[in-house]
Design an enzyme around this catalytic site. Structure first.
Site, PDB file in Angstrom:
ATOM      1  N   HIS A 187     -43.445   8.337 119.017  1.00 15.35           N
ATOM      2  CA  HIS A 187     -42.326   7.843 118.214  1.00 15.35           C
ATOM      3  C   HIS A 187     -40.959   8.064 118.837  1.00 15.35           C
ATOM      4  O   HIS A 187     -39.932   7.929 118.159  1.00 15.35           O
ATOM      5  CB  HIS A 187     -42.396   8.379 116.784  1.00 15.35           C
ATOM      6  CG  HIS A 187     -43.274   7.515 115.936  1.00 15.35           C
ATOM      7  ND1 HIS A 187     -42.776   6.595 115.052  1.00 15.35           N
ATOM      8  CD2 HIS A 187     -44.616   7.390 115.909  1.00 15.35           C
ATOM      9  CE1 HIS A 187     -43.779   5.947 114.485  1.00 15.35           C
ATOM     10  NE2 HIS A 187     -44.905   6.413 114.988  1.00 15.35           N
ATOM     11  N   GLU A 233     -30.340  12.801  99.817  1.00 12.89           N
ATOM     12  CA  GLU A 233     -30.057  11.796 100.844  1.00 12.89           C
ATOM     13  C   GLU A 233     -29.208  10.696 100.222  1.00 12.89           C
ATOM     14  O   GLU A 233     -28.742  10.799  99.087  1.00 12.89           O
ATOM     15  CB  GLU A 233     -31.355  11.188 101.412  1.00 12.89           C
ATOM     16  CG  GLU A 233     -32.086  12.063 102.394  1.00 12.89           C
ATOM     17  CD  GLU A 233     -33.154  11.312 103.214  1.00 12.89           C
ATOM     18  OE1 GLU A 233     -34.015  12.000 103.771  1.00 12.89           O
ATOM     19  OE2 GLU A 233     -33.138  10.072 103.312  1.00 12.89           O
ATOM     20  N   ASP A 236     -38.404  12.271 107.388  1.00 10.91           N
ATOM     21  CA  ASP A 236     -38.684  11.223 106.404  1.00 10.91           C
ATOM     22  C   ASP A 236     -40.083  10.656 106.605  1.00 10.91           C
ATOM     23  O   ASP A 236     -40.754  10.261 105.651  1.00 10.91           O
ATOM     24  CB  ASP A 236     -37.689  10.062 106.554  1.00 10.91           C
ATOM     25  CG  ASP A 236     -36.324  10.387 105.986  1.00 10.91           C
ATOM     26  OD1 ASP A 236     -36.158  11.485 105.441  1.00 10.91           O
ATOM     27  OD2 ASP A 236     -35.431   9.528 106.087  1.00 10.91           O
TER      28      ASP A 236
HETATM   29  C1  ZME Z   1     -38.925   1.061 110.394  1.00 10.82           C
HETATM   30  C2  ZME Z   1     -38.752   1.749 109.084  1.00 10.82           C
HETATM   31  C3  ZME Z   1     -38.035   2.861 108.839  1.00 10.82           C
HETATM   32  C4  ZME Z   1     -39.288   1.359 107.895  1.00 10.82           C
HETATM   33  C5  ZME Z   1     -38.868   2.250 106.937  1.00 10.82           C
HETATM   34  N1  ZME Z   1     -38.120   3.153 107.528  1.00 10.82           N
HETATM   35  C6  ZME Z   1     -37.514   4.204 106.879  1.00 10.82           C
HETATM   36  N2  ZME Z   1     -37.230   4.093 105.622  1.00 10.82           N
HETATM   37  C7  ZME Z   1     -36.608   5.103 104.965  1.00 10.82           C
HETATM   38  N3  ZME Z   1     -36.278   6.240 105.543  1.00 10.82           N
HETATM   39  C8  ZME Z   1     -36.575   6.381 106.838  1.00 10.82           C
HETATM   40  C9  ZME Z   1     -37.200   5.373 107.548  1.00 10.82           C
HETATM   41  N4  ZME Z   1     -37.388   5.803 108.799  1.00 10.82           N
HETATM   42  C10 ZME Z   1     -36.876   7.037 108.880  1.00 10.82           C
HETATM   43  N5  ZME Z   1     -36.382   7.378 107.693  1.00 10.82           N
END
Ligand code: ZME
Length: 562
Positions: free
Chosen positions: A118, A290, A179
């Site tokens: 990642h 957040e 997250d």
């Molecule tokens: C590519 C993607 C990132 C789809 C959802 N996310 C995210 N959504 C919410 N918080 C996040 C996140 N990626 C890291 N934190």
């Protein structure tokens, strides 16, 4: 956390460093004469490879099917390694690093540790080097220790999601999260590991009791606050520069069963950030804090309606953004079933101090696992649409409190025209609650925000959702920060030249580079970060061989360094 404003702290760190330098020299390096470089016989490209090929491992080393290690979540950098090690023991990792170390400066071989892949900008890749597939190191059992300071010992190749599931069986869970949980322990601990719990517990690097590390000389070292503490601090947030984390002792706490998950909207950044700052300063607060930005989006509230319920459904239905930029506060309160009778009252109390738009309060109740693993739900949806394995030009910035209003005004008001390429998250933290001494770089002020621009690029698009447009916007944001001297730092930093890295580290560069010369003197580890270039002594034979090998290969990343 180095406070760049306060030279006294930097000096103290330097003093600590000088003391541990002598200790480490004795304890760690007794069998490695760093200071009189080994005069090894000339080892050229082919010899170096056959030397690796002859090694015997508990796992195995492969020179084929290595393409997957030249990819990462960022999807923008593709450097092919020479070989991939699938380790089955720490000694596999130690022997490969030791072997390369003992070849000295006569080989260009480097070593990159790859977790779940990642990284965003090739940080776990090793151009023509050896990539270690850290997930091979996972073990079926994790060793739990219950008691007043519960912890779990895990392999660094373990995913946080698995640690969550295993520790819940003991009624326990780690305290601080990212997250997204499908990341390895070694990967997040080499950076920081930040989510909505960091305001209270610090990032994941603050919630580790002990590490097992393989240094750049191939030595296996157990380190903690008590034992080889300089290496412990160096490795936490150390971007892989001082050692490969192979095991970690993670702090645990009693796990809650349920979570009240709450969202509320603001149309004024000043009111929004004031509330966020009030929440992180309070002793009795939410467990997770957040927020995110909503620019030029309609229908978003309709999406929420399926999983959140509104306190005031009629008013909420009538609410429209009217073209305004909106800020969504997202908070969570953990609870157990025996607290059910008063949890709603507790939450009403916490919410009563806040100044969100009253009709926009959305509440939901989910299990602790569903809350923590929430991004995986988005992942599955995006995978269905073929929108997961696309380039992710992400930008993560740490912005001091005193600059955040100017930043918000320019970036949300002018530079960004919409947020439909992915979330823009805002996490407030106060580092006075954090541990000192790790390698993580933060702004000078105690209170700062992580603002994360998490865009997905649509392959082949040349429009607003294309890679070029997103990268241009990120560059405009960075240029603005530089021009206006906002005192920001990059999180998950990425630079191409050592000059830029020096600016990133500021006064901490001296400590960082000295530690490098102790723990990885040949700069073998984590070449994908492009901070240090492996020193190379070329004799004639090597020159001849390389010039032919180099032909037809595209850009060597290390050429950009220095
Ligand atoms: C590519 C993607 C990132 C789809 C959802 N996310 C995210 N959504 C919410 N918080 C996040 C996140 N990626 C890291 N934190």
């Amino acid at each position: 956390m180095i406070n760049f404003k306060q030279n006294t702290i930097a000096l103290r760190i330097l003093t600590v460093f000088l003391v541990s330098f002598t200790i480490n020299r004795k304890n760690l390096c007794s069998n490695h004469p760093f200071f009189t470089p080994i005069k090894s016989p000339s080892v050229h490209f082919a010899t170096a490879h056959s030397s690796l090929a002859e090694m015997i491992f508990d796992g195995h080393l492969s020179f084929e099917n290595t393409e997957h290690t030249a990819k990462d979540f960022g999807g923008r950098y593709h450097f092919m390694p020479s070989a991939v090690l699938y380790p089955k023991s720490v000694s596999d990792i130690s022997s490969v690093v030791k072997n390369i170390f003992q070849m000295g400066e006569t080989t260009e071989l480097t070593v990159g540790a790859r977790g779940h892949g990642h990284s965003l900008e090739g940080q776990a890749q090793a151009h023509r080097g050896v990539v270690i597939n850290m997930e091979s190191l996972r073990e079926p059992e994790m060793s739990f220790h219950t008691g007043i300071m519960p912890y779990v010992d895990v392999s660094a190749g373990e995913l946080w999601i698995n640690i969550l599931h295993k520790s819940l069986k003991h009624g326990l869970a780690p305290k601080s999260w990212t997250d997204y949980l499908h990341l390895t322990v070694g990967g997040t601990l080499s950076n920081a590991g930040i989510s909505g719990q960091a305001f209270e517990h610090g990032p994941q690097i603050d919630n580790v009791y002990q590490l097992q590390v393989v240094t750049g000389t191939g030595e296996v070292v157990i380190c903690s606050e008590e034992q080889h503490s300089d290496l412990f601090h160096a490795v936490l947030g150390g971007l892989g520069q001082f050692g490969i984390i192979t095991r970690a002792r993670i702090a645990l706490e009693p796990a809650p069963k349920k979570v009240k998950w709450i969202r509320a909207l603001y149309s004024d950044f000043t009111i929004f950030s004031k509330d966020q700052e009030r929440l992180i300063a309070s002793d009795n607060s939410f467990n997770y804090i957040e927020g995110f930005v909503i620019i030029n989006r309609t229908g978003l509230l309709d999406n929420w309606r399926s999983s959140f319920s509104s306190k005031d459904p009629i008013q909420a239905n009538q609410f429209t953004s009217e073209g305004r930029v909106l800020f969504c506060l997202e908070v969570a309160k953990y609870f157990n079933l025996e607290e059910s009778d008063h949890i709603d009252k507790d939450i009403d109390n916490l919410l009563s101090d806040l100044n969100y738009i009253q009709s926009t309060l959305f509440l939901s109740e989910v299990s602790y696992v569903d809350f923590l693993d929430r991004v995986h739900v988005s992942e599955l949806k995006l995978q269905e649409k073929g929108l997961w394995e696309v380039p992710h030009p992400w930008l993560n910035l740490l912005i001091p409190r005193s600059s955040v209003h100017l930043f918000a005004q320019e970036v949300f008001g002018n530079i960004l025209s919409d947020t439909s390429n992915g979330p823009v998250l805002i996490y407030p933290v106060n580092k006075s609650r954090w541990k000192n001494g790790t390698s993580m770089v933060t702004p000078a002020e105690n209170v700062f925000y992580l603002i994360a621009f998490l865009s997905s690029a649509i392959p082949s698009s040349t429009g607003k959702d294309g890679l070029e447009h997103i990268l241009t916007q990120h560059q405009r944001i960075l240029n603005f920060c530089g021009r206006s001297n906002l005192g920001i730092k990059q999180y998950l930093p990425h630079y191409r030249t050592q000059e830029e890295w020096k600016a990133h580290f500021g006064t901490f560069w001296e400590v960082f580079s000295k530690r490098k010369s102790i723990y990885d003197p040949l700069a073998i580890l984590a070449p994908g970060q492009r901070i240090f270039q492996k020193r190379r002594h070329l004799d004639n034979e090597d020159l001849k061989l390389n010039s032919s090998v180099d032909k037809g290969l595209d850009g060597n990343p290390s050429k950009d360094i220095i």
